[in-house]
Design an enzyme around this catalytic site. Sequence first.
Site, PDB file in Angstrom:
ATOM      1  N   ARG A  94      -1.055  -2.608 -13.844  1.00  0.00           N
ATOM      2  CA  ARG A  94      -0.544  -1.779 -12.755  1.00  0.00           C
ATOM      3  C   ARG A  94       0.963  -1.685 -12.958  1.00  0.00           C
ATOM      4  O   ARG A  94       1.688  -2.663 -12.782  1.00  0.00           O
ATOM      5  CB  ARG A  94      -0.888  -2.403 -11.403  1.00  0.00           C
ATOM      6  CG  ARG A  94      -0.441  -1.597 -10.218  1.00  0.00           C
ATOM      7  CD  ARG A  94      -1.288  -0.339 -10.076  1.00  0.00           C
ATOM      8  NE  ARG A  94      -1.072   0.261  -8.774  1.00  0.00           N
ATOM      9  CZ  ARG A  94      -0.765   1.539  -8.614  1.00  0.00           C
ATOM     10  NH1 ARG A  94      -0.655   2.345  -9.649  1.00  0.00           N
ATOM     11  NH2 ARG A  94      -0.598   2.012  -7.402  1.00  0.00           N
ATOM     12  N   GLY A  95       1.424  -0.514 -13.336  1.00  0.00           N
ATOM     13  CA  GLY A  95       2.819  -0.317 -13.714  1.00  0.00           C
ATOM     14  C   GLY A  95       3.826  -0.794 -12.689  1.00  0.00           C
ATOM     15  O   GLY A  95       4.790  -1.481 -13.034  1.00  0.00           O
ATOM     16  N   GLU A  96       3.612  -0.466 -11.436  1.00  0.00           N
ATOM     17  CA  GLU A  96       4.589  -0.823 -10.410  1.00  0.00           C
ATOM     18  C   GLU A  96       4.735  -2.339 -10.251  1.00  0.00           C
ATOM     19  O   GLU A  96       5.770  -2.812  -9.798  1.00  0.00           O
ATOM     20  CB  GLU A  96       4.239  -0.182  -9.071  1.00  0.00           C
ATOM     21  CG  GLU A  96       2.993  -0.743  -8.409  1.00  0.00           C
ATOM     22  CD  GLU A  96       2.601  -0.026  -7.141  1.00  0.00           C
ATOM     23  OE1 GLU A  96       2.250  -0.721  -6.174  1.00  0.00           O
ATOM     24  OE2 GLU A  96       2.639   1.217  -7.112  1.00  0.00           O
ATOM     25  N   ASP A  97       3.715  -3.089 -10.626  1.00  0.00           N
ATOM     26  CA  ASP A  97       3.761  -4.544 -10.479  1.00  0.00           C
ATOM     27  C   ASP A  97       4.403  -5.243 -11.666  1.00  0.00           C
ATOM     28  O   ASP A  97       5.125  -6.229 -11.489  1.00  0.00           O
ATOM     29  CB  ASP A  97       2.343  -5.116 -10.317  1.00  0.00           C
ATOM     30  CG  ASP A  97       1.717  -4.807  -8.972  1.00  0.00           C
ATOM     31  OD1 ASP A  97       2.418  -4.320  -8.069  1.00  0.00           O
ATOM     32  OD2 ASP A  97       0.509  -5.061  -8.839  1.00  0.00           O
ATOM     33  N   THR A  98       4.092  -4.788 -12.888  1.00  0.00           N
ATOM     34  CA  THR A  98       4.454  -5.615 -14.049  1.00  0.00           C
ATOM     35  C   THR A  98       5.111  -4.886 -15.215  1.00  0.00           C
ATOM     36  O   THR A  98       5.496  -5.523 -16.181  1.00  0.00           O
ATOM     37  CB  THR A  98       3.202  -6.334 -14.593  1.00  0.00           C
ATOM     38  OG1 THR A  98       2.288  -5.364 -15.112  1.00  0.00           O
ATOM     39  CG2 THR A  98       2.531  -7.182 -13.527  1.00  0.00           C
ATOM     40  N   ARG A  99       5.230  -3.548 -15.168  1.00  0.00           N
ATOM     41  CA  ARG A  99       5.752  -2.798 -16.312  1.00  0.00           C
ATOM     42  C   ARG A  99       7.133  -3.291 -16.759  1.00  0.00           C
ATOM     43  O   ARG A  99       7.385  -3.476 -17.945  1.00  0.00           O
ATOM     44  CB  ARG A  99       5.845  -1.304 -15.999  1.00  0.00           C
ATOM     45  CG  ARG A  99       6.403  -0.480 -17.161  1.00  0.00           C
ATOM     46  CD  ARG A  99       6.608   0.980 -16.819  1.00  0.00           C
ATOM     47  NE  ARG A  99       5.485   1.598 -16.168  1.00  0.00           N
ATOM     48  CZ  ARG A  99       4.406   2.061 -16.793  1.00  0.00           C
ATOM     49  NH1 ARG A  99       4.312   1.962 -18.093  1.00  0.00           N
ATOM     50  NH2 ARG A  99       3.428   2.614 -16.106  1.00  0.00           N
ATOM     51  N   GLY A 129      -2.017   9.618  -9.316  1.00  0.00           N
ATOM     52  CA  GLY A 129      -3.056  10.452  -8.753  1.00  0.00           C
ATOM     53  C   GLY A 129      -3.937  11.166  -9.752  1.00  0.00           C
ATOM     54  O   GLY A 129      -4.950  11.731  -9.386  1.00  0.00           O
ATOM     55  N   GLU A 178     -10.106   2.325 -16.153  1.00  0.00           N
ATOM     56  CA  GLU A 178      -9.827   1.674 -17.437  1.00  0.00           C
ATOM     57  C   GLU A 178     -10.668   0.416 -17.578  1.00  0.00           C
ATOM     58  O   GLU A 178     -11.284   0.170 -18.608  1.00  0.00           O
ATOM     59  CB  GLU A 178      -8.348   1.273 -17.542  1.00  0.00           C
ATOM     60  CG  GLU A 178      -7.398   2.361 -17.870  1.00  0.00           C
ATOM     61  CD  GLU A 178      -5.958   1.855 -17.963  1.00  0.00           C
ATOM     62  OE1 GLU A 178      -5.081   2.693 -18.140  1.00  0.00           O
ATOM     63  OE2 GLU A 178      -5.702   0.631 -17.855  1.00  0.00           O
TER      64      GLU A 178
END
Length: 172
Positions: A28-33, A60, A94
């Site tokens: 999840r990009g917003e959490d760990t990118r 989206g 995914e």
Amino acid sequence: MALVTSEGASSSSFTHQPKKFDVFLSFRGEDTRLGFTGHLYNALCQQGINTFIDDNLQKGEEISASLLKIIESSRISIIVFSENYASSTWCLDELAKIVECKKNDQLVRPVFYNVNPSEVRNQKGKFGKTLSKHEKKLKDNKKLQGWRKALYEVANISGWHYKHEDLIIFEA
């Protein structure tokens, strides 16, 4: 879609099919990118491991056929479960594809980043609340059940539990 890879992949083979990537990272990009996953990606690349990370996911959008093919063409999938992982239908799609590829000998390893593996496995806490929200919005109950099954299955695989700057090896 932006494709970011590290060239110079290792020559080891886990399956008989030619694979395009050694590792596919699901996160999840917003959490760990910009933190854990970014560092993991860089470390893998520095070791010459051909790693896929998608840096241009549009919020989206449905998961693309090309991304599904990338998952299929990877030897290993590493899923970084984080607090908001299940809020993304893209991540859940995914994950369902990764579980499908696991049946064809793809190696799958979970990382539990500041989440308890049992919350993912049993779909409790934030994971349970998020899936309940999806259930209210989603017309396709079969898809939701597939996500639930995939979460349960992957959370039962031995992996790593990262919490508060500690890395704990987790045995299912």
